[in-house]
Design an enzyme around this catalytic site. Sequence first.
Site, short mmCIF file in Angstrom:
data_model
loop_
_atom_site.label_atom_id
_atom_site.label_comp_id
_atom_site.label_asym_id
_atom_site.label_seq_id
_atom_site.Cartn_x
_atom_site.Cartn_y
_atom_site.Cartn_z
N GLU A 129 0.83 -1.22 0.00
CA GLU A 129 0.00 0.00 0.00
C GLU A 129 0.85 1.25 0.00
O GLU A 129 2.00 1.24 0.45
CB GLU A 129 -0.87 0.01 1.27
CG GLU A 129 -2.25 -0.59 1.07
CD GLU A 129 -3.22 0.39 0.38
OE1 GLU A 129 -2.77 1.31 -0.32
OE2 GLU A 129 -4.43 0.21 0.56
N ASP A 130 0.26 2.34 -0.47
CA ASP A 130 0.94 3.63 -0.40
C ASP A 130 0.85 4.22 1.01
O ASP A 130 1.84 4.60 1.60
CB ASP A 130 0.35 4.61 -1.42
CG ASP A 130 -1.18 4.69 -1.38
OD1 ASP A 130 -1.81 3.95 -0.60
OD2 ASP A 130 -1.74 5.50 -2.14
N ASP A 157 -4.53 5.24 6.22
CA ASP A 157 -5.08 6.43 6.86
C ASP A 157 -6.09 5.95 7.92
O ASP A 157 -5.69 5.50 8.99
CB ASP A 157 -5.73 7.27 5.75
CG ASP A 157 -6.21 8.63 6.21
OD1 ASP A 157 -6.02 8.97 7.38
OD2 ASP A 157 -6.79 9.37 5.40
N PHE A 163 -2.20 16.19 4.78
CA PHE A 163 -2.39 15.62 3.46
C PHE A 163 -1.07 15.62 2.70
O PHE A 163 -0.45 16.66 2.52
CB PHE A 163 -3.46 16.38 2.67
CG PHE A 163 -3.94 15.62 1.48
CD1 PHE A 163 -4.91 14.65 1.62
CD2 PHE A 163 -3.38 15.85 0.23
CE1 PHE A 163 -5.33 13.90 0.53
CE2 PHE A 163 -3.80 15.11 -0.87
CZ PHE A 163 -4.78 14.13 -0.72
N ARG A 182 1.49 12.34 -8.46
CA ARG A 182 1.93 10.99 -8.08
C ARG A 182 3.41 10.79 -8.43
O ARG A 182 4.09 9.97 -7.85
CB ARG A 182 1.12 9.93 -8.83
CG ARG A 182 -0.35 9.90 -8.48
CD ARG A 182 -0.99 8.68 -9.12
NE ARG A 182 -2.45 8.73 -9.11
CZ ARG A 182 -3.22 8.36 -8.10
NH1 ARG A 182 -2.67 7.91 -7.00
NH2 ARG A 182 -4.53 8.42 -8.16
P1 IMP Z 1 -8.21 4.77 4.33
O1 IMP Z 1 -9.28 3.79 3.99
O2 IMP Z 1 -8.76 5.95 5.07
O3 IMP Z 1 -7.04 4.17 5.08
O4 IMP Z 1 -7.74 5.39 2.95
C1 IMP Z 1 -6.57 5.05 2.35
C2 IMP Z 1 -6.48 5.72 0.99
O5 IMP Z 1 -6.80 7.11 1.06
C3 IMP Z 1 -5.05 5.64 0.51
O6 IMP Z 1 -4.79 4.45 -0.19
C4 IMP Z 1 -4.94 6.89 -0.33
O7 IMP Z 1 -5.34 6.61 -1.65
C5 IMP Z 1 -5.89 7.88 0.30
N1 IMP Z 1 -5.18 8.83 1.18
C6 IMP Z 1 -5.18 8.84 2.53
N2 IMP Z 1 -4.41 9.83 3.02
C7 IMP Z 1 -3.87 10.45 1.94
C8 IMP Z 1 -2.96 11.58 1.78
O8 IMP Z 1 -2.46 12.21 2.73
N3 IMP Z 1 -2.64 11.90 0.50
C9 IMP Z 1 -3.15 11.26 -0.59
N4 IMP Z 1 -4.00 10.21 -0.49
C10 IMP Z 1 -4.36 9.82 0.77
#
Ligand code: IMP
Length: 180
Positions: free
Chosen positions: A102-103, A106, A155, A168
């Site tokens: 994963e990137d 969050d 962010f 990206r």
């Molecule tokens: P989660 O379900 O809230 O954990 O969402 C994860 C996804 O939200 C990641 O795979 C990202 O695509 C996006 N995301 C969460 N935080 C950021 C950020 O700071 N920058 C860009 N994308 C984010």
Amino acid sequence: MGAAVEPLMGKVLISETEIARRVEELAAQISRDYQGTVPTLVSVLKGGIIFLTDLMRKLEILHEIDFMSVSSYDSGTQTTGVVRILADLSRNIEGKDVIIVEDIVDSGLTLDYIRNMLLSRRPKSLKICTMLDKKARRRVEVPIDYVGFEVPDEFVIGYGLDYQEKYRNLPYVAVMVPNE
Ligand code: IMP
């Protein structure tokens, strides 16, 4: 062109050099942990691709890669954790050692959904590797086995992460500062 607001890059949070060093460390650790096996690295499009391609080139073990594409059903700006599969894996993972790459994690809601879905396909093992961990925002506990860096609740863009599909390609991770 147009009225798109161009964000300023803000400060670089993690430099290209720091990322490269950490990717090597993670790859070495995964190579040790998976010695003698051929894991499948699953990347969740699109944010995870840069990390995946860097990581795989540093792995010293045989491995396979596969991709999934998902979209969250959002209520406004909040992730709901209900995920729609836009593109599924190309291969069956039953009996395989799988690592989700994963990137960023969050809230953890998307990853939790994906993890449970993949677990229902009965892989031999399932671990999670994320480049960035935004721990302060976690709403559901997801076991994460490999973490590149913990990041503050801001962010961030770059190294696969986007703001409205842009940025990206930045080789570093930066905090996004909207242009007023
Ligand atoms: P989660 O379900 O809230 O954990 O969402 C994860 C996804 O939200 C990641 O795979 C990202 O695509 C996006 N995301 C969460 N935080 C950021 C950020 O700071 N920058 C860009 N994308 C984010």
